[in-house]
Design a protein around this motif. Structure first.
Motif, PDB file in Angstrom:
ATOM      1  N   LEU B  42      33.413  37.684  49.381  1.00 31.00           N
ATOM      2  CA  LEU B  42      34.836  37.665  49.046  1.00 31.00           C
ATOM      3  C   LEU B  42      35.332  39.100  48.911  1.00 31.00           C
ATOM      4  O   LEU B  42      34.643  39.949  48.361  1.00 31.00           O
ATOM      5  CB  LEU B  42      35.030  36.927  47.717  1.00 31.00           C
ATOM      6  N   THR B  43      36.508  39.324  49.444  1.00 39.16           N
ATOM      7  CA  THR B  43      37.150  40.623  49.206  1.00 39.16           C
ATOM      8  C   THR B  43      38.452  40.346  48.484  1.00 39.16           C
ATOM      9  O   THR B  43      39.229  39.504  48.922  1.00 39.16           O
ATOM     10  CB  THR B  43      37.437  41.356  50.528  1.00 39.16           C
ATOM     11  N   THR B  44      38.682  41.006  47.381  1.00 41.13           N
ATOM     12  CA  THR B  44      39.885  40.717  46.611  1.00 41.13           C
ATOM     13  C   THR B  44      40.383  41.958  45.891  1.00 41.13           C
ATOM     14  O   THR B  44      39.613  42.887  45.645  1.00 41.13           O
ATOM     15  CB  THR B  44      39.626  39.586  45.595  1.00 41.13           C
ATOM     16  N   THR B  45      41.650  41.949  45.562  1.00 44.51           N
ATOM     17  CA  THR B  45      42.202  43.087  44.826  1.00 44.51           C
ATOM     18  C   THR B  45      42.069  42.848  43.327  1.00 44.51           C
ATOM     19  O   THR B  45      42.029  41.708  42.868  1.00 44.51           O
ATOM     20  CB  THR B  45      43.694  43.299  45.163  1.00 44.51           C
ATOM     21  N   LEU B  46      42.008  43.924  42.576  1.00 39.87           N
ATOM     22  CA  LEU B  46      41.849  43.834  41.127  1.00 39.87           C
ATOM     23  C   LEU B  46      43.078  44.394  40.425  1.00 39.87           C
ATOM     24  O   LEU B  46      43.764  45.267  40.949  1.00 39.87           O
ATOM     25  CB  LEU B  46      40.612  44.635  40.689  1.00 39.87           C
ATOM     26  N   ALA B  47      43.304  43.872  39.225  1.00 41.19           N
ATOM     27  CA  ALA B  47      44.417  44.369  38.419  1.00 41.19           C
ATOM     28  C   ALA B  47      43.900  45.467  37.491  1.00 41.19           C
ATOM     29  O   ALA B  47      42.693  45.695  37.394  1.00 41.19           O
ATOM     30  CB  ALA B  47      45.009  43.232  37.604  1.00 41.19           C
ATOM     31  N   CYS B  48      44.810  46.139  36.808  1.00 41.75           N
ATOM     32  CA  CYS B  48      44.410  47.065  35.761  1.00 41.75           C
ATOM     33  C   CYS B  48      43.899  46.239  34.596  1.00 41.75           C
ATOM     34  O   CYS B  48      44.623  45.387  34.086  1.00 41.75           O
ATOM     35  CB  CYS B  48      45.614  47.875  35.276  1.00 41.75           C
ATOM     36  N   SER B  49      42.672  46.438  34.193  1.00 37.31           N
ATOM     37  CA  SER B  49      42.162  45.578  33.124  1.00 37.31           C
ATOM     38  C   SER B  49      40.917  46.174  32.485  1.00 37.31           C
ATOM     39  O   SER B  49      40.370  47.170  32.944  1.00 37.31           O
ATOM     40  CB  SER B  49      41.808  44.209  33.684  1.00 37.31           C
ATOM     41  N   THR B  50      40.489  45.490  31.414  1.00 39.73           N
ATOM     42  CA  THR B  50      39.205  45.802  30.820  1.00 39.73           C
ATOM     43  C   THR B  50      38.168  44.948  31.549  1.00 39.73           C
ATOM     44  O   THR B  50      38.408  43.773  31.791  1.00 39.73           O
ATOM     45  CB  THR B  50      39.207  45.402  29.338  1.00 39.73           C
ATOM     46  N   PHE B  51      37.034  45.538  31.896  1.00 42.33           N
ATOM     47  CA  PHE B  51      35.983  44.713  32.490  1.00 42.33           C
ATOM     48  C   PHE B  51      34.810  44.645  31.526  1.00 42.33           C
ATOM     49  O   PHE B  51      34.706  45.419  30.580  1.00 42.33           O
ATOM     50  CB  PHE B  51      35.548  45.259  33.849  1.00 42.33           C
ATOM     51  N   GLN B  52      33.963  43.688  31.764  1.00 42.05           N
ATOM     52  CA  GLN B  52      32.821  43.483  30.875  1.00 42.05           C
ATOM     53  C   GLN B  52      31.598  43.264  31.743  1.00 42.05           C
ATOM     54  O   GLN B  52      31.588  42.386  32.608  1.00 42.05           O
ATOM     55  CB  GLN B  52      33.105  42.260  30.006  1.00 42.05           C
ATOM     56  N   ILE B  53      30.588  44.085  31.504  1.00 43.28           N
ATOM     57  CA  ILE B  53      29.340  43.933  32.255  1.00 43.28           C
ATOM     58  C   ILE B  53      28.307  43.314  31.329  1.00 43.28           C
ATOM     59  O   ILE B  53      28.189  43.714  30.174  1.00 43.28           O
ATOM     60  CB  ILE B  53      28.817  45.303  32.747  1.00 43.28           C
ATOM     61  N   ILE B  54      27.587  42.313  31.818  1.00 47.13           N
ATOM     62  CA  ILE B  54      26.470  41.775  31.035  1.00 47.13           C
ATOM     63  C   ILE B  54      25.191  42.076  31.799  1.00 47.13           C
ATOM     64  O   ILE B  54      25.041  41.694  32.966  1.00 47.13           O
ATOM     65  CB  ILE B  54      26.656  40.274  30.794  1.00 47.13           C
ATOM     66  N   PHE B  55      24.317  42.810  31.141  1.00 48.32           N
ATOM     67  CA  PHE B  55      23.078  43.230  31.798  1.00 48.32           C
ATOM     68  C   PHE B  55      22.035  42.112  31.719  1.00 48.32           C
ATOM     69  O   PHE B  55      22.230  41.126  31.002  1.00 48.32           O
ATOM     70  CB  PHE B  55      22.535  44.490  31.131  1.00 48.32           C
ATOM     71  N   GLY B  56      20.958  42.309  32.448  1.00 46.63           N
ATOM     72  CA  GLY B  56      19.889  41.307  32.484  1.00 46.63           C
ATOM     73  C   GLY B  56      19.321  41.014  31.102  1.00 46.63           C
ATOM     74  O   GLY B  56      18.903  39.885  30.808  1.00 46.63           O
ATOM     75  N   LEU B  66      41.274  50.793  36.504  1.00 48.01           N
ATOM     76  CA  LEU B  66      42.700  50.942  36.769  1.00 48.01           C
ATOM     77  C   LEU B  66      42.963  50.596  38.231  1.00 48.01           C
ATOM     78  O   LEU B  66      43.028  51.467  39.082  1.00 48.01           O
ATOM     79  CB  LEU B  66      43.148  52.363  36.437  1.00 48.01           C
ATOM     80  N   GLY B  67      43.083  49.315  38.483  1.00 47.17           N
ATOM     81  CA  GLY B  67      43.361  48.843  39.835  1.00 47.17           C
ATOM     82  C   GLY B  67      42.172  49.036  40.753  1.00 47.17           C
ATOM     83  O   GLY B  67      41.175  49.643  40.393  1.00 47.17           O
ATOM     84  N   GLY B  68      42.265  48.487  41.935  1.00 46.69           N
ATOM     85  CA  GLY B  68      41.194  48.655  42.889  1.00 46.69           C
ATOM     86  C   GLY B  68      40.940  47.370  43.637  1.00 46.69           C
ATOM     87  O   GLY B  68      41.747  46.443  43.578  1.00 46.69           O
ATOM     88  N   PHE B  69      39.821  47.308  44.343  1.00 44.83           N
ATOM     89  CA  PHE B  69      39.468  46.049  44.972  1.00 44.83           C
ATOM     90  C   PHE B  69      37.959  45.915  45.058  1.00 44.83           C
ATOM     91  O   PHE B  69      37.223  46.892  44.996  1.00 44.83           O
ATOM     92  CB  PHE B  69      40.139  45.885  46.340  1.00 44.83           C
ATOM     93  N   ALA B  70      37.521  44.663  45.139  1.00 41.17           N
ATOM     94  CA  ALA B  70      36.096  44.380  45.114  1.00 41.17           C
ATOM     95  C   ALA B  70      35.670  43.745  46.422  1.00 41.17           C
ATOM     96  O   ALA B  70      36.372  42.896  46.972  1.00 41.17           O
ATOM     97  CB  ALA B  70      35.782  43.445  43.954  1.00 41.17           C
ATOM     98  N   THR B  71      34.532  44.195  46.936  1.00 43.57           N
ATOM     99  CA  THR B  71      33.907  43.548  48.087  1.00 43.57           C
ATOM    100  C   THR B  71      32.640  42.889  47.563  1.00 43.57           C
ATOM    101  O   THR B  71      31.717  43.570  47.127  1.00 43.57           O
ATOM    102  CB  THR B  71      33.552  44.584  49.167  1.00 43.57           C
ATOM    103  N   ILE B  72      32.641  41.582  47.569  1.00 42.11           N
ATOM    104  CA  ILE B  72      31.541  40.854  46.953  1.00 42.11           C
ATOM    105  C   ILE B  72      30.656  40.239  48.025  1.00 42.11           C
ATOM    106  O   ILE B  72      31.141  39.584  48.949  1.00 42.11           O
ATOM    107  CB  ILE B  72      32.097  39.739  46.034  1.00 42.11           C
ATOM    108  N   ASN B  73      29.383  40.489  47.905  1.00 40.82           N
ATOM    109  CA  ASN B  73      28.380  39.875  48.770  1.00 40.82           C
ATOM    110  C   ASN B  73      27.331  39.249  47.860  1.00 40.82           C
ATOM    111  O   ASN B  73      27.240  39.613  46.697  1.00 40.82           O
ATOM    112  CB  ASN B  73      27.738  40.920  49.677  1.00 40.82           C
ATOM    113  N   PRO B  74      26.537  38.309  48.384  1.00 37.47           N
ATOM    114  CA  PRO B  74      25.581  37.635  47.494  1.00 37.47           C
ATOM    115  C   PRO B  74      24.681  38.588  46.715  1.00 37.47           C
ATOM    116  O   PRO B  74      24.453  38.384  45.525  1.00 37.47           O
ATOM    117  CB  PRO B  74      24.770  36.774  48.455  1.00 37.47           C
ATOM    118  N   GLU B  75      24.213  39.656  47.342  1.00 35.46           N
ATOM    119  CA  GLU B  75      23.269  40.518  46.638  1.00 35.46           C
ATOM    120  C   GLU B  75      23.917  41.772  46.077  1.00 35.46           C
ATOM    121  O   GLU B  75      23.321  42.489  45.291  1.00 35.46           O
ATOM    122  CB  GLU B  75      22.113  40.974  47.542  1.00 35.46           C
TER     123      GLU B  75
END
Lengths: 296, 133
Positions: B42-56, B66-75
């Motif tokens: 999936l490729t999608t645009t992102l809004a200005c926001s807080t993100f949250q990462i959860i590690f293993g 602050l804005g941007g876009f994500a290119t998502i692949n399975p790995e």
């Protein structure tokens, strides 16, 4: 040997202090050059990923209806001219200006966006139309500044104030070699965005799979609307960084040769100084001797 | 150890984050969503926001995008953003000043309202990220 010993001494002193300045500038330029190169390296990952993503979208959409990708009849041309704010950098600023002048056929059909005071001065003195000027940023390229500039340029392009945009900057080939370079910024060529051939060979299978599977949210065209301004801004940002590195490189080389010249001059003057001094002593001795002889 | 995927967050000024994580929660222009391993491309645009990462190891980390876009692949997921920050990099005083300034400018018609609006949004996100995480 009409020259006075005192005069020569004074000249040596003055050349020496100039030498100290040029030498210091050389050192400063080397340090700044290192910093600029670091910036350039940090920018690559973003740029590469973006080109990659854009390439894929363009491949998928084919001919885009995006206004920035469509050629139209060229009546007016805009030039983004990236130079430094300061001189004493050898031919750095002049070479860029020359490159632009060579390309402009009719002054009335060209507008200049000047980044850097030197370029602005050059074109202002020659009665070119300067639409915008951005001073004091050449040495510290900044992505947000770059985007501000491209924002203005793209807005004007959209309003058909001009029909193509060229960017002129100095390519950094090595620390001793920099060349002025001109590239078309707008309209974008879809061909340029497609993944590079070399890369394609390796990734053929993967790319095919991605193209069928990749979803776009919102649609690809909307994504392009977002990506294109960023792409253009990033291209300019890269050019600004490269120009900044080139400026420092050019200045370093210029100052290095100035320092060498000053050294040569000091050597020559010291030799002259010693000769004059020796001549004066010899003359004095012969005067004393001939005086003594006259008494006898 | 839960299943993980590679996340890269890249800003124009350099690589902001590159590592293996279990989950990231971001806000897209179409709404908030989480990316887990094995996500459909999936490729999608992102809004200005807080993100949250959860590690293993279930540790969490917050930051701002602050804005941007994500290119998502399975790995692998690549997020290209205009700017990203960890809470510890945020200067609260400066963000608050920026917020006040943006509010001032919104009232004053001689400034560009759209830009002030964006500046305000950024300042608010920065302040929230800093204060809550």
């Amino acid at each position: 040997m009409a020259e006075n010993v005192q005069d020569i001494k004074r000249r040596i002193k003055s050349v020496n202090s100039t030498k100290q300045i040029t030498h210091a500038m050389e050192m400063v330029a080397s340090a700044k050059l290192r910093k600029s190169r670091e910036l350039a390296e940090n920018r690559y990952p973003y740029f590469e990923s973006m080109i990659h993503s854009m390439g894929r979208i363009v491949e998928r959409t084919g001919k885009s209806r995006n206004v920035f990708m469509n050629q139209r009849e060229v009546k007016k041309t805009a030039y983004i001219v990236i130079t430094g704010d300061k001189g004493l950098a050898g031919g750095y600023n002049v070479n860029v200006a020359k490159k632009v002048e060579e390309h402009i056929k009719d002054k009335n059909n060209a507008v200049i966006f000047a980044v850097g005071a030197r370029g602005r001065d050059h074109f202002r003195n020659r009665d070119y139309k300067i639409q915008e000027e951005f001073l004091g940023i050449s040495e510290h390229p900044d992505f947000f500044k770059a985007r501000q500039i491209t924002g203005l340029v793209m807005e004007a392009f959209k309003n058909e104030e001009f029909d193509e945009v060229y960017m002129v900057y100095t390519r950094f080939l090595s620390t001793i070699s920099q060349h002025p370079y001109m590239m078309q910024l707008l309209p974008l060529e879809a061909e340029d965005l497609k993944p590079i051939k070399k890369e394609k060979v390796v990734e053929v299978a993967e790319t095919k799979k991605d193209l069928t599977g990749m979803l776009y949210e919102p649609d690809p065209e909307t994504l392009l609307d977002y990506l294109i301004p960023n792409y253009v801004a990033n291209t300019l940002y890269g050019a600004m960084i490269e120009s900044a590195a080139s400026e420092q490189g050019a200045r370093r080389t210029a100052m290095e040769s100035a320092t060498t010249n000053a050294n040569d001059m000091i050597d020559a003057l010291t030799l002259k100084f010693n000769r004059v001094r020796q001549a004066a002593i010899t003359q004095e001795i012969s005067e004393i001797v001939s005086g003594a002889e006259a008494l006898n | 150890m839960a299943e993980t995927f590679r996340l890269k967050i890249i800003a124009p000024t350099g690589v902001f984050y590159d590592g293996d994580i279990e989950r990231i929660v971001v806000r897209g222009t179409e709404g908030e969503f989480a990316i887990l391993p094995g996500h459909t491309p999936l490729t999608t645009t992102l809004a200005c926001s807080t993100f949250q990462i959860i590690f293993g190891d279930k540790n969490k980390k917050y930051g701002t995008l602050l804005g941007g876009f994500a290119t998502i692949n399975p790995e692998e997921t690549i997020i290209l953003t205009d700017a990203a920050e960890w809470p510890e990099d945020i200067d609260l005083e400066r963000a608050k000043e920026a917020k006040d300034r943006a509010l001032q400018r919104l009232k004053d018609s001689k400034y560009d309202a759209a830009r002030a609006q964006i500046a305000l949004q950024r300042a608010i996100i920065r302040i929230n990220t800093k204060e809550h995480h």
